[in-house]
Design an enzyme around this catalytic site. Structure first.
Site, mmCIF file in Angstrom:
data_model
loop_
_atom_site.group_PDB
_atom_site.id
_atom_site.type_symbol
_atom_site.label_atom_id
_atom_site.label_comp_id
_atom_site.label_asym_id
_atom_site.label_seq_id
_atom_site.Cartn_x
_atom_site.Cartn_y
_atom_site.Cartn_z
ATOM 1 N N SER A 28 77.572 7.441 8.325
ATOM 2 C CA SER A 28 77.472 7.470 6.782
ATOM 3 C C SER A 28 76.542 8.269 6.351
ATOM 4 C CB SER A 28 77.803 6.470 6.297
ATOM 5 O OG SER A 28 79.109 5.660 6.519
ATOM 6 N N HIS A 59 83.272 11.282 6.138
ATOM 7 C CA HIS A 59 82.948 11.572 7.807
ATOM 8 C C HIS A 59 84.192 12.482 7.663
ATOM 9 C CE1 HIS A 59 81.236 7.829 9.197
ATOM 10 N NE2 HIS A 59 81.230 7.276 8.133
ATOM 11 N N HIS A 81 85.005 4.708 13.916
ATOM 12 C CA HIS A 81 84.946 2.897 14.232
ATOM 13 C C HIS A 81 85.966 2.256 14.340
ATOM 14 C CE1 HIS A 81 82.971 4.604 11.000
ATOM 15 N NE2 HIS A 81 81.345 3.753 11.858
ATOM 16 N N TYR A 83 87.210 -0.495 13.140
ATOM 17 C CA TYR A 83 87.509 -0.383 11.746
ATOM 18 C C TYR A 83 88.855 0.283 11.565
ATOM 19 C CZ TYR A 83 84.559 1.697 9.199
ATOM 20 O OH TYR A 83 83.898 2.910 9.065
ATOM 21 N N GLU A 84 88.846 1.418 12.258
ATOM 22 C CA GLU A 84 89.896 2.393 12.161
ATOM 23 C C GLU A 84 91.117 2.077 12.621
ATOM 24 O OE1 GLU A 84 88.029 6.561 11.294
ATOM 25 O OE2 GLU A 84 86.262 5.318 12.172
ATOM 26 N N ALA A 111 74.554 4.172 9.056
ATOM 27 C CA ALA A 111 73.708 3.615 7.806
ATOM 28 C C ALA A 111 74.338 1.892 8.296
ATOM 29 C CB ALA A 111 74.735 3.858 6.457
ATOM 30 N N MET A 209 78.131 -1.696 11.288
ATOM 31 C CA MET A 209 79.773 -1.006 12.135
ATOM 32 C C MET A 209 79.886 -0.519 12.864
ATOM 33 S SD MET A 209 81.710 -2.115 8.575
ATOM 34 C CE MET A 209 81.145 -3.517 6.629
ATOM 35 N N SER A 210 78.811 0.097 13.155
ATOM 36 C CA SER A 210 78.690 1.172 14.053
ATOM 37 C C SER A 210 77.812 0.907 15.348
ATOM 38 C CB SER A 210 78.918 2.026 13.856
ATOM 39 O OG SER A 210 77.637 2.510 13.617
ATOM 40 N N ASN A 233 70.973 -0.287 1.875
ATOM 41 C CA ASN A 233 71.153 -1.589 1.139
ATOM 42 C C ASN A 233 70.473 -2.674 1.592
ATOM 43 O OD1 ASN A 233 73.481 -1.349 2.697
ATOM 44 N ND2 ASN A 233 73.797 -3.535 2.286
ATOM 45 N N HIS A 245 80.458 0.719 -0.918
ATOM 46 C CA HIS A 245 81.200 2.059 -0.228
ATOM 47 C C HIS A 245 79.726 3.274 -0.201
ATOM 48 C CE1 HIS A 245 81.601 4.281 3.824
ATOM 49 N NE2 HIS A 245 82.350 5.116 2.914
HETATM 50 N N1 HPA Z 1 76.748 -4.225 6.064
HETATM 51 C C1 HPA Z 1 77.478 -3.576 7.290
HETATM 52 N N2 HPA Z 1 77.746 -2.751 7.540
HETATM 53 C C2 HPA Z 1 76.466 -1.813 6.841
HETATM 54 C C3 HPA Z 1 76.002 -2.102 5.303
HETATM 55 C C4 HPA Z 1 76.086 -4.366 5.750
HETATM 56 O O1 HPA Z 1 75.343 -4.296 4.599
HETATM 57 N N3 HPA Z 1 75.182 -1.562 4.785
HETATM 58 C C5 HPA Z 1 75.645 0.395 5.612
HETATM 59 N N4 HPA Z 1 76.910 -0.041 6.404
#
Ligand code: HPA
Length: 270
Positions: A28, A59, A81, A83-84, A111, A209-210, A233, A245
């Site tokens: 990301s 993406h 991913h 989750y998609e 990310a 998540m990846s 973050n 996001h």
């Molecule tokens: N959690 C999960 N996936 C993420 C996060 C997060 O805080 N930040 C960027 N991808």
């Protein structure tokens, strides 16, 4: 022919004799890194038979091949991913096709959220190990022994030598490089504060998540793996604000510049 061989054959035709050595998966906010590639050959995912198709905002879906830091690379601009709704069989295809094209290693970028207050947004973390918090494994199902073993050893998933070179490259440009354990969650929800507390107790430093399914599939087919997180973050409950996001994409852009320099130095050093 197997699904990934069909993809690889098409990609090879488009590459016109160009031989990629290193595959790079962009996370990301990191898509711009592909713009740094010289003499790029671009192949939309939509044109590649058997390839999955990407759905997430932020993406772009294409491969970009060319040289970066003097090395022949093939880059995924946009990743897949779980989750998609992609099956793990589909998620495996790009990695297996890179191996079939002759790549020796893959650099996975992502990310991620930080579980450590002192590793704030914009930080870069070299992944040295992972925890699978998802309850899934991309290799569940019948095993193809021609690709790799049924019971894969993950003692050293992330290549030590490449990791040392990443550290050297960071030192060269004065970048503070964190090292740590990445914990994989399926998403698409961000975590609850209670989950983040649990993950900290388990020894995780960053959450995302990846990457982990790709790392497993890559090791299974014999690719060396290097993985690097850009911290976008502080994870849920560690900062005053809620997660979005948009914030993830914004901080990803800032960290992307640093990561681009780092990857170029890494590839130039090899
Ligand atoms: N959690 C999960 N996936 C993420 C996060 C997060 O805080 N930040 C960027 N991808």
């Amino acid at each position: 022919m197997k699904d990934f061989e069909i993809s690889a054959q098409y990609i090879e035709q488009q590459l016109n004799g160009f031989k990629p050595e290193v595959a790079i998966v962009l996370g990301s906010g990191l898509a711009d890194l592909a713009d740094q590639i010289t003499d790029p050959i671009s192949i939309p995912y939509a044109d590649i038979p058997e390839f999955p198709q990407s759905t997430v905002v932020g993406h772009t879906g294409r491969l970009v091949a060319g040289t970066l830091g003097g090395k022949n690379v093939i880059c995924m601009q946009g990743r897949f991913h779980y989750y998609e709704g992609h099956s793990f069989e589909k998620i495996a295809i790009p990695l297996r096709s890179f191996k079939a094209l002759g790549c020796e290693s893959v650099i996975l970028t992502n990310a991620a959220g930080s579980l450590k207050e002192d590793m704030g947004p914009g930080s870069i973390m070299l992944i040295t190990d992972h925890i699978n918090f998802s309850g899934f494994n991309p290799l569940i199902g019948p095993n193809d022994d021609e690709i790799g073993p049924r019971f894969l050893d993950l003692t050293q998933t992330y290549d030590r030598q490449i990791g040392e070179r990443v550290e050297k490259a960071a030192l060269k440009s004065g970048l503070t490089l964190y090292r740590g354990t990445y914990i994989w969650v399926s998403g698409p929800t961000f975590e609850t504060p209670a989950e983040i507390r649990a993950q900290r107790t388990l020894g995780a430093d960053a959450v995302g998540m990846s990457t982990v399914p790709e790392a497993i599939v890559a090791r299974h087919c014999g690719l060396k793996v290097c993985a690097i997180s850009t911290i976008t973050n502080l994870a849920a409950g560690l900062s005053a604000t809620n997660l979005s996001h948009d914030e993830t994409l914004e901080q990803g852009q800032l960290a992307a510049k640093r990561l681009t320099t780092l990857l170029k130095d890494l590839l130039a050093d090899a």
